[in-house]
Design a protein around this motif. Sequence first.
Motif, short mmCIF file in Angstrom:
data_model
loop_
_atom_site.label_atom_id
_atom_site.label_comp_id
_atom_site.label_asym_id
_atom_site.label_seq_id
_atom_site.Cartn_x
_atom_site.Cartn_y
_atom_site.Cartn_z
N LEU A 349 -3.67 -77.39 21.85
CA LEU A 349 -2.31 -77.06 21.42
C LEU A 349 -1.46 -76.66 22.63
O LEU A 349 -0.30 -77.09 22.76
N GLN A 350 -2.03 -75.86 23.54
CA GLN A 350 -1.31 -75.47 24.74
C GLN A 350 -1.00 -76.69 25.61
O GLN A 350 0.09 -76.81 26.18
N THR A 352 -0.68 -79.77 24.57
CA THR A 352 0.34 -80.56 23.88
C THR A 352 1.73 -80.01 24.13
O THR A 352 2.68 -80.76 24.43
N TYR A 353 1.89 -78.68 24.02
CA TYR A 353 3.18 -78.06 24.31
C TYR A 353 3.61 -78.32 25.75
O TYR A 353 4.79 -78.59 26.03
N TYR A 354 2.65 -78.25 26.67
CA TYR A 354 2.94 -78.46 28.09
C TYR A 354 3.46 -79.87 28.33
O TYR A 354 4.50 -80.06 28.97
N ALA A 356 4.74 -81.96 26.17
CA ALA A 356 6.01 -82.17 25.47
C ALA A 356 7.16 -81.48 26.20
O ALA A 356 8.27 -82.03 26.32
N HIS A 357 6.90 -80.27 26.70
CA HIS A 357 7.95 -79.48 27.36
C HIS A 357 8.46 -80.18 28.62
O HIS A 357 9.67 -80.21 28.89
#
Length: 412
Positions: A349-350, A352-354, A356-357
């Motif tokens: 999840l971390q 994925t956020y990275y 995407a960000h």
Amino acid sequence: MARLPGTPVFDPAGDKIGRVRDLVVGLRIGRRPNVHGLVVEVQPRRRVFLPITRVRRIEAGSVVFTGRLNMRRFEQRDTETLVIGEMLDLEVRLGDQPMTVYDVAMEEVKPSAWEITKVALYKGRRREPRTVAWSEVSGFDKLQKDQGAAGLIAAFETLRAADMASALHELPSKRRVEIARALNNDRLADVLEELPPDDQIGILDTLEPERAADVLEEMGPDDAADLLHDLPEEQAAKLLALMEPREAAPVRRLLPYPDDSAGGVMTSEPVVLPPNATVAEALAHIRQHDLTPAVAAQVYVTRPPTETPTGTFLGVSHFQRLLREPPSTLLGKVLDPSIDPIRPEFTLLQVTYYLAHYNLLAAPVVDGLGRLLGAVTVDDVLDHLLPEDWREAAGGRDDEQDDGDDREGGRS
């Protein structure tokens, strides 16, 4: 008929809706088999049945049908035979001579009614072809224990690894194993990477341990580690011991990481170069045909050594930036200072956020000593975030249809 797999299928408006993957026939005692229809693969990787009665033209490079297509997932019936999956490589008899099938021909005997009329055979290693009428051949009513795979592999030769994996998944387990055994190690490794875990394990269990180890060596380290994670501990240890030490080393480094972490999904073979390498050298590396687009999107710059785990990680050079710079520019001058590496213990999840960000296709993974361990790519993350059965469920629910037509109504 062996030439049809991969042929595009077009609807009446001229839009491509999929590709032919197989043909469905019904064997009849004392009569030529009638062709029921085509197995067509539509996106995303769903196999549906196209009745032969709806086919209007079969030409070089295209199949055109009329009407609407029932999107119910194809399921083979007990009374049906798949031409590509089951007939090719079958050992039959021409009189008292054993022969092997490498192709069959179908003919439109009356409007919208097709039958198999001829069989192409060969005998022995010389494979001198001979074409005879269907009525002259016997033995199609049974499948051999060891059927061979040359004809089917030839029919699937032009498929991408993911499409061939999809085709293998739909075959009976006996044929799936025969094809896997006949593929060379490199091709089998590519296909295994695209198969569901149960299929991977089933195929690997049928191989001699030495060959299974050879195939694992040809797989990407991250995919090999995932497969070894799914095997019994004793079997995984045995296969690792049989691998060449140089090939086993990156796999061993990945095994301790949890499956749902950056370390568990990263590839340990990204493109890594020293800071004194030039832009021209970097572009030459990312042009390698065996790199996926996500891996080739970035060049990671480190102090020597440049094999993971590397020397000190310095930064990333994106391929778009490389294209804008003179070929003689040193990589140390074109690093992106805005990208911070991630740690191997990051959760999916971390990660994925990275990604995407920062709108990235890949991210560097660095240990506590500042050494590059590998890179996590967006396709690695998707493979692990999707449900385990995503390949089987890619097409959605089996009961979805676009028109309510019943498959039986399309039979010739």
